[in-house]
Design a protein around this motif. Structure first.
Motif, PDB file in Angstrom:
ATOM      1  N   VAL A 289      19.569  47.362   1.131  1.00 25.44           N
ATOM      2  CA  VAL A 289      19.648  48.824   1.048  1.00 25.44           C
ATOM      3  C   VAL A 289      21.088  49.289   1.201  1.00 25.44           C
ATOM      4  O   VAL A 289      21.551  50.203   0.501  1.00 25.44           O
ATOM      5  CB  VAL A 289      18.748  49.469   2.129  1.00 25.44           C
ATOM      6  N   ALA A 290      21.824  48.661   2.090  1.00 28.16           N
ATOM      7  CA  ALA A 290      23.204  49.058   2.334  1.00 28.16           C
ATOM      8  C   ALA A 290      24.096  48.788   1.139  1.00 28.16           C
ATOM      9  O   ALA A 290      24.976  49.597   0.818  1.00 28.16           O
ATOM     10  CB  ALA A 290      23.750  48.321   3.557  1.00 28.16           C
ATOM     11  N   ALA A 291      23.883  47.681   0.467  1.00 28.67           N
ATOM     12  CA  ALA A 291      24.818  47.240  -0.572  1.00 28.67           C
ATOM     13  C   ALA A 291      24.511  47.778  -1.956  1.00 28.67           C
ATOM     14  O   ALA A 291      25.408  47.889  -2.792  1.00 28.67           O
ATOM     15  CB  ALA A 291      24.845  45.717  -0.620  1.00 28.67           C
ATOM     16  N   VAL A 292      23.251  48.093  -2.226  1.00 24.91           N
ATOM     17  CA  VAL A 292      22.846  48.446  -3.591  1.00 24.91           C
ATOM     18  C   VAL A 292      22.860  49.966  -3.749  1.00 24.91           C
ATOM     19  O   VAL A 292      22.024  50.665  -3.179  1.00 24.91           O
ATOM     20  CB  VAL A 292      21.452  47.875  -3.908  1.00 24.91           C
ATOM     21  N   PRO A 293      23.802  50.500  -4.500  1.00 27.65           N
ATOM     22  CA  PRO A 293      23.904  51.956  -4.636  1.00 27.65           C
ATOM     23  C   PRO A 293      22.742  52.531  -5.437  1.00 27.65           C
ATOM     24  O   PRO A 293      22.209  51.897  -6.345  1.00 27.65           O
ATOM     25  CB  PRO A 293      25.232  52.139  -5.387  1.00 27.65           C
ATOM     26  N   GLY A 294      22.336  53.737  -5.060  1.00 26.84           N
ATOM     27  CA  GLY A 294      21.306  54.440  -5.826  1.00 26.84           C
ATOM     28  C   GLY A 294      19.914  53.894  -5.681  1.00 26.84           C
ATOM     29  O   GLY A 294      19.044  54.196  -6.510  1.00 26.84           O
ATOM     30  N   LEU A 295      19.642  53.110  -4.659  1.00 26.52           N
ATOM     31  CA  LEU A 295      18.330  52.478  -4.500  1.00 26.52           C
ATOM     32  C   LEU A 295      17.297  53.524  -4.083  1.00 26.52           C
ATOM     33  O   LEU A 295      17.312  54.027  -2.972  1.00 26.52           O
ATOM     34  CB  LEU A 295      18.409  51.352  -3.467  1.00 26.52           C
ATOM     35  N   LEU A 296      16.378  53.820  -4.981  1.00 20.16           N
ATOM     36  CA  LEU A 296      15.405  54.884  -4.746  1.00 20.16           C
ATOM     37  C   LEU A 296      14.134  54.396  -4.059  1.00 20.16           C
ATOM     38  O   LEU A 296      13.513  55.139  -3.300  1.00 20.16           O
ATOM     39  CB  LEU A 296      15.031  55.539  -6.081  1.00 20.16           C
ATOM     40  N   GLU A 297      13.733  53.149  -4.342  1.00 25.91           N
ATOM     41  CA  GLU A 297      12.442  52.676  -3.832  1.00 25.91           C
ATOM     42  C   GLU A 297      12.444  51.164  -3.707  1.00 25.91           C
ATOM     43  O   GLU A 297      12.999  50.462  -4.552  1.00 25.91           O
ATOM     44  CB  GLU A 297      11.335  53.106  -4.796  1.00 25.91           C
ATOM     45  N   VAL A 298      11.826  50.672  -2.639  1.00 25.81           N
ATOM     46  CA  VAL A 298      11.519  49.251  -2.529  1.00 25.81           C
ATOM     47  C   VAL A 298      10.004  49.101  -2.444  1.00 25.81           C
ATOM     48  O   VAL A 298       9.327  49.863  -1.758  1.00 25.81           O
ATOM     49  CB  VAL A 298      12.198  48.594  -1.309  1.00 25.81           C
ATOM     50  N   SER A 299       9.498  48.124  -3.177  1.00 26.77           N
ATOM     51  CA  SER A 299       8.075  47.808  -3.160  1.00 26.77           C
ATOM     52  C   SER A 299       7.910  46.475  -2.449  1.00 26.77           C
ATOM     53  O   SER A 299       8.470  45.462  -2.880  1.00 26.77           O
ATOM     54  CB  SER A 299       7.537  47.723  -4.594  1.00 26.77           C
ATOM     55  N   ILE A 300       7.153  46.480  -1.344  1.00 22.56           N
ATOM     56  CA  ILE A 300       7.048  45.282  -0.507  1.00 22.56           C
ATOM     57  C   ILE A 300       5.576  45.001  -0.226  1.00 22.56           C
ATOM     58  O   ILE A 300       4.842  45.879   0.226  1.00 22.56           O
ATOM     59  CB  ILE A 300       7.828  45.465   0.805  1.00 22.56           C
ATOM     60  N   GLY A 301       5.162  43.768  -0.488  1.00 22.94           N
ATOM     61  CA  GLY A 301       3.770  43.419  -0.302  1.00 22.94           C
ATOM     62  C   GLY A 301       3.536  42.188   0.544  1.00 22.94           C
ATOM     63  O   GLY A 301       2.980  42.258   1.633  1.00 22.94           O
ATOM     64  N   HIS A 302       3.957  41.027   0.051  1.00 21.93           N
ATOM     65  CA  HIS A 302       3.595  39.774   0.710  1.00 21.93           C
ATOM     66  C   HIS A 302       4.071  39.734   2.159  1.00 21.93           C
ATOM     67  O   HIS A 302       3.272  39.502   3.080  1.00 21.93           O
ATOM     68  CB  HIS A 302       4.169  38.588  -0.068  1.00 21.93           C
ATOM     69  N   ALA A 303       5.357  39.949   2.377  1.00 17.57           N
ATOM     70  CA  ALA A 303       5.883  39.916   3.751  1.00 17.57           C
ATOM     71  C   ALA A 303       5.272  41.031   4.591  1.00 17.57           C
ATOM     72  O   ALA A 303       4.955  40.830   5.772  1.00 17.57           O
ATOM     73  CB  ALA A 303       7.405  40.027   3.735  1.00 17.57           C
ATOM     74  N   PHE A 304       5.106  42.196   3.992  1.00 18.45           N
ATOM     75  CA  PHE A 304       4.557  43.336   4.726  1.00 18.45           C
ATOM     76  C   PHE A 304       3.155  43.014   5.247  1.00 18.45           C
ATOM     77  O   PHE A 304       2.858  43.221   6.431  1.00 18.45           O
ATOM     78  CB  PHE A 304       4.504  44.574   3.829  1.00 18.45           C
ATOM     79  N   ILE A 305       2.283  42.517   4.373  1.00 15.53           N
ATOM     80  CA  ILE A 305       0.908  42.243   4.784  1.00 15.53           C
ATOM     81  C   ILE A 305       0.864  41.092   5.784  1.00 15.53           C
ATOM     82  O   ILE A 305       0.078  41.113   6.741  1.00 15.53           O
ATOM     83  CB  ILE A 305       0.026  41.948   3.560  1.00 15.53           C
ATOM     84  N   ALA A 306       1.719  40.084   5.592  1.00 13.71           N
ATOM     85  CA  ALA A 306       1.766  38.982   6.557  1.00 13.71           C
ATOM     86  C   ALA A 306       2.132  39.492   7.944  1.00 13.71           C
ATOM     87  O   ALA A 306       1.536  39.077   8.955  1.00 13.71           O
ATOM     88  CB  ALA A 306       2.768  37.929   6.086  1.00 13.71           C
ATOM     89  N   GLU A 307       3.100  40.398   8.007  1.00 11.94           N
ATOM     90  CA  GLU A 307       3.516  40.937   9.307  1.00 11.94           C
ATOM     91  C   GLU A 307       2.473  41.907   9.860  1.00 11.94           C
ATOM     92  O   GLU A 307       2.286  41.999  11.081  1.00 11.94           O
ATOM     93  CB  GLU A 307       4.875  41.605   9.162  1.00 11.94           C
ATOM     94  N   ALA A 308       1.776  42.605   8.979  1.00 12.11           N
ATOM     95  CA  ALA A 308       0.736  43.531   9.440  1.00 12.11           C
ATOM     96  C   ALA A 308      -0.420  42.797  10.101  1.00 12.11           C
ATOM     97  O   ALA A 308      -1.120  43.370  10.950  1.00 12.11           O
ATOM     98  CB  ALA A 308       0.227  44.368   8.274  1.00 12.11           C
ATOM     99  N   LEU A 309      -0.633  41.533   9.754  1.00 12.36           N
ATOM    100  CA  LEU A 309      -1.668  40.748  10.431  1.00 12.36           C
ATOM    101  C   LEU A 309      -1.373  40.606  11.912  1.00 12.36           C
ATOM    102  O   LEU A 309      -2.287  40.477  12.735  1.00 12.36           O
ATOM    103  CB  LEU A 309      -1.778  39.361   9.786  1.00 12.36           C
ATOM    104  N   GLU A 310      -0.095  40.626  12.263  1.00 18.76           N
ATOM    105  CA  GLU A 310       0.295  40.504  13.667  1.00 18.76           C
ATOM    106  C   GLU A 310       0.578  41.854  14.321  1.00 18.76           C
ATOM    107  O   GLU A 310       0.205  42.084  15.470  1.00 18.76           O
ATOM    108  CB  GLU A 310       1.540  39.621  13.777  1.00 18.76           C
ATOM    109  N   LEU A 311       1.230  42.751  13.581  1.00 16.35           N
ATOM    110  CA  LEU A 311       1.680  44.014  14.162  1.00 16.35           C
ATOM    111  C   LEU A 311       0.728  45.176  13.922  1.00 16.35           C
ATOM    112  O   LEU A 311       0.779  46.173  14.648  1.00 16.35           O
ATOM    113  CB  LEU A 311       3.055  44.385  13.590  1.00 16.35           C
ATOM    114  N   GLY A 312      -0.094  45.080  12.885  1.00 13.02           N
ATOM    115  CA  GLY A 312      -0.890  46.216  12.445  1.00 13.02           C
ATOM    116  C   GLY A 312      -0.131  46.997  11.395  1.00 13.02           C
ATOM    117  O   GLY A 312       1.104  46.935  11.304  1.00 13.02           O
ATOM    118  N   TYR A 313      -0.846  47.753  10.577  1.00  9.54           N
ATOM    119  CA  TYR A 313      -0.215  48.491   9.477  1.00  9.54           C
ATOM    120  C   TYR A 313       0.785  49.531   9.983  1.00  9.54           C
ATOM    121  O   TYR A 313       1.887  49.666   9.464  1.00  9.54           O
ATOM    122  CB  TYR A 313      -1.280  49.198   8.634  1.00  9.54           C
ATOM    123  N   THR A 314       0.397  50.273  11.003  1.00  8.78           N
ATOM    124  CA  THR A 314       1.243  51.374  11.475  1.00  8.78           C
ATOM    125  C   THR A 314       2.587  50.866  11.972  1.00  8.78           C
ATOM    126  O   THR A 314       3.647  51.356  11.561  1.00  8.78           O
ATOM    127  CB  THR A 314       0.527  52.153  12.591  1.00  8.78           C
TER     128      THR A 314
END
Length: 268
Positions: free
Chosen positions: A221-246
Protein backbone atom coordinates in the motif's frame (compact mmCIF):
# COMPACT_ATOMS: atom_id res chain seq x y z
CA UNK A 1 22.31 11.56 -11.23
CA UNK A 2 18.97 12.16 -9.55
CA UNK A 3 16.21 10.06 -11.16
CA UNK A 4 13.17 11.89 -12.50
CA UNK A 5 10.23 12.18 -10.17
CA UNK A 6 7.68 9.41 -10.57
CA UNK A 7 4.38 10.48 -12.11
CA UNK A 8 1.64 10.72 -9.55
CA UNK A 9 -2.10 11.00 -9.67
CA UNK A 10 -3.39 14.27 -8.19
CA UNK A 11 -5.74 12.49 -5.81
CA UNK A 12 -3.40 9.66 -4.79
CA UNK A 13 -2.59 10.83 -1.23
CA UNK A 14 -6.22 11.55 -0.36
CA UNK A 15 -7.79 8.25 -1.43
CA UNK A 16 -7.70 5.47 1.14
CA UNK A 17 -7.21 1.97 -0.22
CA UNK A 18 -10.42 -0.05 0.16
CA UNK A 19 -10.57 -3.62 1.48
CA UNK A 20 -12.70 -6.09 -0.47
CA UNK A 21 -12.98 -9.51 1.18
CA UNK A 22 -13.06 -12.52 -1.13
CA UNK A 23 -15.38 -15.11 0.44
CA UNK A 24 -14.67 -17.99 -1.97
CA UNK A 25 -12.93 -20.08 0.69
CA UNK A 26 -15.95 -19.88 2.98
CA UNK A 27 -17.94 -21.52 0.21
CA UNK A 28 -15.20 -24.10 -0.34
CA UNK A 29 -15.49 -25.30 3.27
CA UNK A 30 -19.30 -25.27 3.11
CA UNK A 31 -19.30 -27.39 -0.04
CA UNK A 32 -17.58 -30.30 1.72
CA UNK A 33 -20.89 -31.11 3.44
CA UNK A 34 -24.60 -30.64 2.71
CA UNK A 35 -25.42 -28.63 5.84
CA UNK A 36 -25.16 -25.09 4.49
CA UNK A 37 -22.47 -24.12 6.98
CA UNK A 38 -20.43 -22.02 7.18
CA UNK A 39 -22.73 -19.45 5.61
CA UNK A 40 -21.23 -17.33 2.85
CA UNK A 41 -23.81 -14.59 3.36
CA UNK A 42 -23.21 -14.54 7.10
CA UNK A 43 -19.47 -14.24 6.55
CA UNK A 44 -20.00 -11.34 4.16
CA UNK A 45 -22.38 -9.64 6.59
CA UNK A 46 -19.89 -9.84 9.45
CA UNK A 47 -17.07 -8.50 7.26
CA UNK A 48 -19.17 -5.57 6.09
CA UNK A 49 -20.38 -4.88 9.62
CA UNK A 50 -16.74 -4.78 10.76
CA UNK A 51 -15.86 -2.18 8.13
CA UNK A 52 -14.88 -3.98 4.92
CA UNK A 53 -15.62 -1.77 1.92
CA UNK A 54 -16.53 -4.59 -0.43
CA UNK A 55 -17.14 -8.26 -1.08
CA UNK A 56 -15.49 -10.23 -3.89
CA UNK A 57 -16.50 -13.59 -5.37
CA UNK A 58 -15.05 -15.65 -8.21
CA UNK A 59 -17.75 -18.11 -9.33
CA UNK A 60 -16.04 -20.72 -11.51
CA UNK A 61 -17.95 -22.82 -14.03
CA UNK A 62 -17.44 -26.03 -12.00
CA UNK A 63 -18.96 -24.49 -8.85
CA UNK A 64 -16.04 -25.68 -6.74
CA UNK A 65 -16.67 -22.90 -4.22
CA UNK A 66 -18.99 -19.97 -4.96
CA UNK A 67 -22.26 -21.12 -6.54
CA UNK A 68 -24.81 -19.17 -8.55
CA UNK A 69 -27.12 -19.04 -5.54
CA UNK A 70 -24.34 -17.39 -3.51
CA UNK A 71 -23.91 -14.64 -6.09
CA UNK A 72 -27.61 -13.77 -6.00
CA UNK A 73 -27.82 -13.99 -2.21
CA UNK A 74 -24.83 -11.70 -1.81
CA UNK A 75 -26.23 -9.24 -4.34
CA UNK A 76 -29.41 -9.05 -2.25
CA UNK A 77 -27.39 -8.64 0.96
CA UNK A 78 -25.34 -5.80 -0.49
CA UNK A 79 -28.48 -3.82 -1.28
CA UNK A 80 -28.53 -3.06 2.45
CA UNK A 81 -24.93 -1.79 2.23
CA UNK A 82 -25.06 0.94 -0.44
CA UNK A 83 -21.64 2.25 0.56
CA UNK A 84 -20.03 -1.15 -0.12
CA UNK A 85 -19.14 -2.64 -3.51
CA UNK A 86 -19.80 -6.05 -5.00
CA UNK A 87 -16.94 -7.29 -7.19
CA UNK A 88 -17.53 -10.39 -9.33
CA UNK A 89 -14.43 -11.95 -10.87
CA UNK A 90 -14.09 -14.46 -13.64
CA UNK A 91 -13.40 -15.17 -17.27
CA UNK A 92 -15.90 -13.23 -19.39
CA UNK A 93 -15.78 -15.92 -22.08
CA UNK A 94 -17.09 -18.50 -19.58
CA UNK A 95 -19.86 -17.82 -17.03
CA UNK A 96 -19.04 -14.32 -15.79
CA UNK A 97 -21.16 -12.30 -18.20
CA UNK A 98 -24.38 -14.08 -17.19
CA UNK A 99 -23.85 -12.87 -13.62
CA UNK A 100 -22.97 -9.36 -14.77
CA UNK A 101 -26.14 -9.09 -16.86
CA UNK A 102 -28.38 -10.30 -14.05
CA UNK A 103 -26.74 -8.81 -10.95
CA UNK A 104 -25.03 -5.67 -12.33
CA UNK A 105 -22.42 -5.40 -9.58
CA UNK A 106 -20.40 -2.26 -9.09
CA UNK A 107 -17.35 -3.98 -10.55
CA UNK A 108 -16.51 -6.88 -12.84
CA UNK A 109 -12.94 -8.14 -12.76
CA UNK A 110 -11.99 -10.00 -15.93
CA UNK A 111 -9.53 -12.85 -15.22
CA UNK A 112 -8.04 -15.04 -18.00
CA UNK A 113 -8.51 -18.39 -16.22
CA UNK A 114 -9.16 -21.66 -17.98
CA UNK A 115 -12.15 -23.65 -16.72
CA UNK A 116 -10.03 -26.17 -14.82
CA UNK A 117 -7.37 -23.75 -13.57
CA UNK A 118 -6.31 -24.33 -9.96
CA UNK A 119 -6.06 -20.61 -9.19
CA UNK A 120 -5.47 -17.37 -11.07
CA UNK A 121 -1.81 -17.18 -12.09
CA UNK A 122 -1.41 -14.67 -14.93
CA UNK A 123 -2.94 -11.57 -16.43
CA UNK A 124 -4.30 -10.60 -19.83
CA UNK A 125 -1.90 -9.98 -22.71
CA UNK A 126 -2.08 -7.36 -25.43
CA UNK A 127 -2.56 -7.18 -28.33
CA UNK A 128 -3.51 -10.89 -28.23
CA UNK A 129 -6.59 -10.49 -26.01
CA UNK A 130 -7.79 -7.10 -27.22
CA UNK A 131 -10.30 -8.22 -29.84
CA UNK A 132 -12.27 -10.56 -27.60
CA UNK A 133 -12.21 -8.26 -24.57
CA UNK A 134 -13.28 -5.01 -26.21
CA UNK A 135 -16.98 -5.87 -26.86
CA UNK A 136 -17.38 -7.54 -23.46
CA UNK A 137 -15.97 -4.51 -21.68
CA UNK A 138 -18.25 -2.27 -23.71
CA UNK A 139 -21.27 -4.35 -22.70
CA UNK A 140 -20.38 -4.13 -19.00
CA UNK A 141 -19.95 -0.41 -19.19
CA UNK A 142 -23.30 -0.05 -20.99
CA UNK A 143 -24.83 -1.82 -17.97
CA UNK A 144 -23.17 0.63 -15.60
CA UNK A 145 -20.61 -1.90 -14.39
CA UNK A 146 -17.00 -0.84 -13.91
CA UNK A 147 -14.44 -3.18 -15.50
CA UNK A 148 -11.08 -4.11 -14.03
CA UNK A 149 -8.62 -6.29 -15.95
CA UNK A 150 -6.39 -8.75 -14.08
CA UNK A 151 -2.88 -7.84 -15.22
CA UNK A 152 0.73 -8.77 -14.64
CA UNK A 153 2.91 -5.84 -13.46
CA UNK A 154 4.09 -4.88 -16.96
CA UNK A 155 4.15 -1.11 -17.52
CA UNK A 156 4.13 -1.50 -21.30
CA UNK A 157 0.72 -3.25 -21.15
CA UNK A 158 -1.19 -0.55 -19.29
CA UNK A 159 -1.97 1.79 -22.18
CA UNK A 160 -3.33 -1.19 -24.11
CA UNK A 161 -5.61 -2.11 -21.20
CA UNK A 162 -7.00 1.42 -21.27
CA UNK A 163 -7.39 1.31 -25.05
CA UNK A 164 -9.80 -1.66 -24.89
CA UNK A 165 -12.04 0.30 -22.52
CA UNK A 166 -11.03 -0.89 -19.04
CA UNK A 167 -11.67 1.42 -16.09
CA UNK A 168 -9.14 -0.22 -13.79
CA UNK A 169 -6.54 -2.94 -13.68
CA UNK A 170 -6.02 -5.44 -10.86
CA UNK A 171 -2.33 -6.13 -10.38
CA UNK A 172 -1.62 -9.85 -9.93
CA UNK A 173 0.48 -9.81 -6.76
CA UNK A 174 1.58 -13.41 -6.27
CA UNK A 175 5.15 -12.73 -7.50
CA UNK A 176 5.44 -9.92 -4.93
CA UNK A 177 4.06 -12.14 -2.16
CA UNK A 178 6.41 -14.99 -3.12
CA UNK A 179 9.39 -12.63 -2.95
CA UNK A 180 8.45 -11.23 0.45
CA UNK A 181 11.30 -11.68 2.92
CA UNK A 182 13.80 -12.63 0.20
CA UNK A 183 16.51 -10.58 -1.56
CA UNK A 184 14.06 -10.15 -4.47
CA UNK A 185 11.48 -8.29 -2.39
CA UNK A 186 12.59 -4.76 -3.25
CA UNK A 187 12.98 -5.48 -6.96
CA UNK A 188 9.52 -7.03 -7.12
CA UNK A 189 7.94 -4.11 -5.32
CA UNK A 190 9.60 -1.73 -7.77
CA UNK A 191 7.96 -3.65 -10.63
CA UNK A 192 4.54 -2.99 -9.15
CA UNK A 193 5.30 0.65 -8.49
CA UNK A 194 6.37 1.11 -12.11
CA UNK A 195 3.28 -0.69 -13.40
CA UNK A 196 1.02 1.47 -11.21
CA UNK A 197 2.70 4.63 -12.46
CA UNK A 198 2.12 3.52 -16.04
CA UNK A 199 -1.51 2.69 -15.26
CA UNK A 200 -2.08 6.11 -13.72
CA UNK A 201 -0.46 7.77 -16.72
CA UNK A 202 -2.86 5.84 -18.97
CA UNK A 203 -5.87 7.00 -16.93
CA UNK A 204 -6.58 3.69 -15.19
CA UNK A 205 -7.59 3.05 -11.60
CA UNK A 206 -5.55 0.47 -9.70
CA UNK A 207 -6.65 -2.58 -7.74
CA UNK A 208 -4.48 -5.46 -6.54
CA UNK A 209 -4.88 -8.98 -5.28
CA UNK A 210 -3.55 -12.52 -4.86
CA UNK A 211 -1.64 -13.72 -1.79
CA UNK A 212 -1.60 -10.35 -0.07
CA UNK A 213 -1.58 -10.81 3.70
CA UNK A 214 -0.95 -8.99 6.96
CA UNK A 215 2.81 -9.34 6.60
CA UNK A 216 3.18 -7.86 3.10
CA UNK A 217 0.17 -5.59 2.71
CA UNK A 218 1.38 -2.37 4.39
CA UNK A 219 4.55 -2.17 2.31
CA UNK A 220 2.54 -2.70 -0.86
CA UNK A 221 0.00 0.00 0.00
CA UNK A 222 2.82 2.39 0.84
CA UNK A 223 4.79 1.85 -2.35
CA UNK A 224 2.09 1.53 -5.02
CA UNK A 225 0.65 4.93 -5.96
CA UNK A 226 -3.06 5.28 -6.66
CA UNK A 227 -4.01 1.95 -5.10
CA UNK A 228 -7.80 2.07 -4.82
CA UNK A 229 -8.65 -1.46 -3.68
CA UNK A 230 -7.12 -4.71 -2.49
CA UNK A 231 -9.03 -7.96 -2.78
CA UNK A 232 -7.94 -10.52 -0.18
CA UNK A 233 -9.35 -13.99 0.31
CA UNK A 234 -7.13 -16.96 1.11
CA UNK A 235 -5.01 -15.37 3.84
CA UNK A 236 -7.99 -13.44 5.19
CA UNK A 237 -10.17 -16.53 5.63
CA UNK A 238 -7.28 -18.55 7.07
CA UNK A 239 -6.71 -15.86 9.70
CA UNK A 240 -10.44 -15.49 10.35
CA UNK A 241 -10.50 -19.13 11.45
CA UNK A 242 -8.37 -18.05 14.40
CA UNK A 243 -9.35 -14.41 14.93
CA UNK A 244 -12.93 -14.27 13.70
CA UNK A 245 -14.19 -12.14 10.82
CA UNK A 246 -14.52 -8.91 12.80
CA UNK A 247 -11.02 -8.88 14.24
CA UNK A 248 -9.53 -9.97 10.92
CA UNK A 249 -11.18 -7.08 9.07
CA UNK A 250 -9.89 -4.68 11.70
CA UNK A 251 -6.39 -6.15 11.49
CA UNK A 252 -6.30 -5.69 7.71
CA UNK A 253 -7.65 -2.18 8.01
CA UNK A 254 -4.80 -1.38 10.38
CA UNK A 255 -2.35 -2.70 7.79
CA UNK A 256 -3.91 -0.42 5.18
CA UNK A 257 -3.81 2.55 7.55
CA UNK A 258 -0.14 1.90 8.25
CA UNK A 259 0.58 1.69 4.54
CA UNK A 260 -1.30 4.92 3.90
CA UNK A 261 0.74 6.72 6.53
CA UNK A 262 3.97 5.40 5.02
CA UNK A 263 2.75 6.45 1.57
CA UNK A 264 2.37 10.03 2.74
CA UNK A 265 6.02 10.01 3.71
CA UNK A 266 7.01 8.58 0.33
CA UNK A 267 4.69 10.86 -1.68
CA UNK A 268 4.15 14.00 0.41
Amino acid sequence: MTPPAAPTHPSTPAIRTALSVNVNKVALVRNTRHLGIPSVARAAFQCLEAGAQGITVHPRPDGRHIRSSDVYELAELLQSWPEAEFNIEGNPTQNLMDFIRQVRPQQATFVPDSEDQFTSDHGWSFPQDAQRLRPLIAECRSLGVRVSLFMDPLPEQMAAAKAVGADRIELYTEPYAAAWGTPEQTAQLQRYTAAAQAALAAGLGINAGHDLNRDNLSAFVAAVPGLLEVSIGHAFIAEALELGYTDTVRAYQRCIDQGMQERKLLHP
